[in-house]
Motif scaffolding. Structure first.
Motif, PDB file in Angstrom:
ATOM      1  N   THR A  19       0.830  -1.212   0.000  1.00 13.79           N
ATOM      2  CA  THR A  19       0.000   0.000   0.000  1.00 13.79           C
ATOM      3  C   THR A  19       0.859   1.255   0.000  1.00 13.79           C
ATOM      4  OG1 THR A  19      -1.598  -1.262   1.288  1.00 13.79           O
ATOM      5  CG2 THR A  19      -1.965   1.103   1.157  1.00 13.79           C
ATOM      6  N   GLY A  76       4.054   1.357  -0.857  1.00 11.48           N
ATOM      7  CA  GLY A  76       5.057   1.293  -1.922  1.00 11.48           C
ATOM      8  C   GLY A  76       4.887   2.331  -3.018  1.00 11.48           C
ATOM      9  N   PRO A  77       3.661   2.515  -3.548  1.00 13.40           N
ATOM     10  CA  PRO A  77       3.501   3.499  -4.635  1.00 13.40           C
ATOM     11  C   PRO A  77       3.895   4.920  -4.237  1.00 13.40           C
ATOM     12  CG  PRO A  77       1.581   2.068  -4.536  1.00 13.40           C
ATOM     13  CD  PRO A  77       2.422   1.754  -3.334  1.00 13.40           C
ATOM     14  N   ILE A  79       8.439   4.145  -2.878  1.00  8.25           N
ATOM     15  CA  ILE A  79       9.427   3.606  -3.834  1.00  8.25           C
ATOM     16  C   ILE A  79       9.745   4.595  -4.963  1.00  8.25           C
ATOM     17  CG2 ILE A  79       9.948   1.704  -5.433  1.00  8.25           C
ATOM     18  CD1 ILE A  79       8.335  -0.131  -3.555  1.00  8.25           C
ATOM     19  N   PRO A  80       8.731   5.237  -5.599  1.00  8.01           N
ATOM     20  CA  PRO A  80       9.093   6.221  -6.637  1.00  8.01           C
ATOM     21  C   PRO A  80      10.016   7.315  -6.107  1.00  8.01           C
ATOM     22  CG  PRO A  80       6.759   5.765  -6.743  1.00  8.01           C
ATOM     23  CD  PRO A  80       7.276   5.077  -5.514  1.00  8.01           C
ATOM     24  N   LEU A 119      13.564   5.912  -5.672  1.00  9.30           N
ATOM     25  CA  LEU A 119      14.191   5.721  -6.996  1.00  9.30           C
ATOM     26  C   LEU A 119      14.620   7.058  -7.579  1.00  9.30           C
ATOM     27  CD1 LEU A 119      11.796   3.105  -8.669  1.00  9.30           C
ATOM     28  CD2 LEU A 119      14.123   2.697  -7.915  1.00  9.30           C
ATOM     29  N   ILE A 128      14.676   8.513 -13.559  1.00 11.20           N
ATOM     30  CA  ILE A 128      13.586   8.779 -14.513  1.00 11.20           C
ATOM     31  C   ILE A 128      12.397   7.875 -14.195  1.00 11.20           C
ATOM     32  CG2 ILE A 128      12.969   8.823 -16.964  1.00 11.20           C
ATOM     33  CD1 ILE A 128      16.070   8.996 -17.477  1.00 11.20           C
ATOM     34  N   ILE A 129      12.689   6.608 -13.919  1.00 12.73           N
ATOM     35  CA  ILE A 129      11.607   5.658 -13.598  1.00 12.73           C
ATOM     36  C   ILE A 129      10.870   6.144 -12.338  1.00 12.73           C
ATOM     37  CG2 ILE A 129      11.115   3.297 -12.822  1.00 12.73           C
ATOM     38  CD1 ILE A 129      13.476   2.387 -14.622  1.00 12.73           C
ATOM     39  N   PHE A 131       8.583   9.062 -13.234  1.00  8.73           N
ATOM     40  CA  PHE A 131       7.411   8.555 -13.960  1.00  8.73           C
ATOM     41  C   PHE A 131       6.456   7.851 -12.993  1.00  8.73           C
ATOM     42  CE2 PHE A 131       9.749   8.290 -18.250  1.00  8.73           C
ATOM     43  CZ  PHE A 131       9.034   9.347 -18.783  1.00  8.73           C
ATOM     44  N   ALA A 132       7.035   7.031 -12.105  1.00  7.27           N
ATOM     45  CA  ALA A 132       6.203   6.280 -11.164  1.00  7.27           C
ATOM     46  C   ALA A 132       5.464   7.236 -10.220  1.00  7.27           C
ATOM     47  CB  ALA A 132       7.055   5.303 -10.365  1.00  7.27           C
ATOM     48  N   ILE A 191       2.450   8.489 -12.132  1.00  4.90           N
ATOM     49  CA  ILE A 191       1.383   7.482 -12.238  1.00  4.90           C
ATOM     50  C   ILE A 191       0.712   7.287 -10.864  1.00  4.90           C
ATOM     51  CG2 ILE A 191       0.809   5.110 -12.918  1.00  4.90           C
ATOM     52  CD1 ILE A 191       3.477   5.093 -14.518  1.00  4.90           C
ATOM     53  N   ALA A 192       1.547   7.179  -9.811  1.00  2.00           N
ATOM     54  CA  ALA A 192       0.978   6.998  -8.472  1.00  2.00           C
ATOM     55  C   ALA A 192       0.152   8.224  -8.083  1.00  2.00           C
ATOM     56  CB  ALA A 192       2.095   6.758  -7.460  1.00  2.00           C
ATOM     57  N   TYR A 201      -3.092   8.011  -9.750  1.00  4.75           N
ATOM     58  CA  TYR A 201      -3.874   6.933  -9.134  1.00  4.75           C
ATOM     59  C   TYR A 201      -4.531   7.431  -7.842  1.00  4.75           C
ATOM     60  CZ  TYR A 201      -4.550   2.767  -6.196  1.00  4.75           C
ATOM     61  OH  TYR A 201      -5.063   1.818  -5.349  1.00  4.75           O
ATOM     62  N   TYR A 235      -7.331  10.002  -8.597  1.00  6.29           N
ATOM     63  CA  TYR A 235      -8.566   9.336  -9.024  1.00  6.29           C
ATOM     64  C   TYR A 235      -9.262   8.702  -7.816  1.00  6.29           C
ATOM     65  CZ  TYR A 235     -11.639   5.777 -10.957  1.00  6.29           C
ATOM     66  OH  TYR A 235     -12.734   4.990 -11.222  1.00  6.29           O
TER      67      TYR A 235
END
Lengths: 387, 209
Positions: B20, B22-23, B26-27, B30, B186-187, B190-191, B194-195, B198, B201
């Motif tokens: 839960t 992590g999103p 972790i980004p 990174l 970069i990842i 991007f993450a 997206i997170a 998410y 929303y």
């Protein structure tokens, strides 16, 4: 100026035919599934056409020394025929392309390789598979697809994305429609987006215990199966995946001449990139032959050829081994290579040893579908119906 | 008794907590591409944010039991608002370049006095917001903690629950071993986008549903 071919089979008719002979046997076995069906004239015709089609492609690869040019024909045909056969089968079984809650509850959803990205963490956490498919029985069972995916990853790495994926042919095809790209300067860093997407998809699937990519983001639902629209939620999902199909699989690949869906979005592609490090085949660049024309960078459909890679003598981890850069390089500086063998030697052996498993993979996934697809087309043109 | 129960619940459900959180975390790890030691500090900040959220929940549970879970404001509005704030902070982090400021430079400002600077505040805020995320183990912990019937017991239960779940975060700082890979930055960005989308929303969905 084009130098002479790297491969000893190029322009050698008898040598190319001799190397094609084993493929005769392999195509026969995999197209027929070991059980030849010559019960009707359309079945015989479709078998003969499919058999000739694949063996001609393989022979031409050897004879001309070009890989991608002929791979793409088979790969695109696979995607189109797969969609046709899949949709016709669904309509036969269920009466429509959509699936209902009853289909979900009875675990009748075919397992596609992309789901692999979402089931790993939930298996560890809950010891259960979160996908509503059959584990052992039926069409595209979970166990069979997992075995295939693991086996192919170990054998070819991300080569699967250019030789075995039954979706990849869509944007491979659309990216070839225009002769020149309309959008030229796409930042190659977009290739890392699929890795970020993989991370979030894997975690969100673990949180919600649902295959979130399949539920919300898979563009290929447009040409396979989708959830029946019964409420606002399913309507939103449909809008999302149709929009993604139009943008990532049709419009952007046409405008950029790049495989945008495969190269920047597909989480399975990102996962398979890691296996590029642990399989025997790789693409290497001979820095001494390279004249730094950067044609490979412009040509690579997946942003895997970048300047740092050229100086390192190999493409990025995301390389799909399609062979397009190898075909385009006027200096013959790029070639297939087998890890652990001396570089700059035995080009023909390395390429031929790669082509056998890679092309066999294409035949395994495409053979049956193309053969049955031809039967369906004959039926359609003679009766006006696929059924 | 309560503390051991909370710890065991945290231990048994901590992997879900990691998935839960992590999103959010972790980004960030990174994208920052810090060394392992610095990552331990970042994860420590994140866990501090979570601890504050858990203690707060422990206090509220001690006072109101599980009643507040049935309140429509708590049920819908609060988690929704938290998700929106979380998403905005992630999106801001992804789209804007934050300068790592020398502490002395901002010594007169509140952030400077607290020793916090963007983007270092992200893990703290993220930890707090993630801590209040009503994930299944968290709701289970509320139900269990409410049985204590007093504030101290409830807070102890949540602190123990926090300790049990936090063990799963120990491997995360080792992402720092790969910090020389520029692609990870970069990842991570991007993450974060997206997170962020998410959570946006999810937050809007919760508020308006």
């Amino acid at each position: 100026m084009k130098t002479t071919s790297l491969y000893s089979t190029s322009g050698k008719l008898w040598k190319s035919i001799a190397l094609t002979l084993p493929m005769f046997l392999l195509t026969f076995v995999f197209i027929t599934g070991g059980k030849p069906d010559f019960s009707s004239s359309s079945a015989i015709f479709s078998f003969v056409v499919t058999f000739i089609f694949f063996n001609t492609l393989f022979f031409l690869m050897l004879y001309t020394g070009k890989t991608d040019r002929f791979r793409a024909i088979g790969f695109i045909a696979m995607a189109l025929f797969f969609a046709l056969v899949f949709i016709v089968n669904l309509v036969k079984m269920r009466g429509s392309m959509s699936f209902s809650n009853e289909n979900l509850l009875s675990c009748e959803i075919p397992f596609c390789h992309i789901v692999t990205t979402m089931i790993i963490i939930p298996i560890v956490l809950t010891k259960s598979i979160i996908f509503p498919g059959s584990i052992l029985t039926g069409f595209a069972s979970i166990a069979s697809m997992l075995v295939i995916v693991i086996g192919i990853s170990l054998a070819l790495g991300r080569g699967f994305c250019s030789w075995g994926c039954f979706y990849g042919g869509w944007d491979d095809g659309t990216s070839r429609i225009l002769r020149r790209p309309v959008i030229k300067n796409v930042n190659p860093n977009w290739r890392w987006f699929s890795f970020a997407f993989l991370l979030i998809i894997a975690l969100s699937a673990a949180i919600t215990l649902t295959p979130t990519y399949c539920s919300w983001f898979c563009p290929f639902k447009t040409v396979t199966e989708y959830e029946k629209i019964t409420n606002f939620d399913t309507l939103m999902k449909t809008i999302v995946f149709v929009s993604l199909f139009l943008s990532l699989v049709i419009i952007l690949p046409v405008l950029t001449r790049k495989r945008i869906q495969c190269g920047t979005f597909c989480p399975m592609g990102a996962l398979m990139s890691f296996t590029n490090k642990i399989n025997p085949f790789e693409v290497t660049i001979d820095k001494e032959k390279c004249n730094d024309c950067k044609k490979c960078i412009r040509t690579c459909p997946t942003f895997s050829m970048v300047e740092p890679g050229l100086s390192k003598g190999r493409p990025e981890i995301t390389c799909m081994k399609c062979g397009k850069c190898i075909d385009e390089c006027s200096q013959n500086a790029i070639s297939y290579h087998i890890r652990g063998t001396p570089s700059g030697k035995a080009f023909t052996a390395a390429r031929t040893l790669f082509l056998y498993p890679a092309f066999t993979l294409l035949v395994v996934f495409a053979g049956g579908n193309i053969q049955y697809g031809i039967v369906l087309l004959i039926r359609f043109f003679s009766t006006g119906s696929f059924m | 008794m309560h503390s051991s129960e909370g710890f065991l619940l945290g231990l048994s459900t901590g992997a879900v907590c990691l998935a839960t959180c992590g999103p959010v975390l972790i980004p960030y790890l990174l994208a920052e591409s810090n060394a392992v030691v610095k990552n331990f500090l970042e994860v420590g900040l994140f866990l501090s944010g979570r601890l504050v959220a858990y203690v707060l929940t422990g206090v509220i549970t001690g006072i109101a039991g599980t009643l507040f879970l049935q309140n429509h404001v708590f049920q819908g509005f609060v988690p929704g608002i938290i998700d929106v704030i979380l998403s905005l902070s992630l999106l801001a982090y992804a789209f804007f370049r934050f300068r790592h400021v020398c502490p002395g430079e901002t010594s007169n400002q509140l952030a400077g006095r607290l020793g916090l600077h963007w983007p270092e505040a992200i893990p703290l805020l993220g930890g707090f917001a993630s801590g209040l995320n009503f994930c299944p183990p968290f709701i289970l912990a509320i139900a269990q903690a409410s049985a204590s019937g007093n504030i101290a017991g409830s807070v102890i239960y949540f602190v123990a629950f926090f300790a049990g779940t936090s063990l799963y975060f120990i491997p995360l700082p080792f992402i720092g071993f790969f910090r020389r890979k520029q692609s990870l930055t970069i990842i991570g960005k991007f993450a974060a986008i997206i997170a962020g989308l998410y959570f946006l929303y999810k937050g809007i969905f919760i508020i308006f549903h």
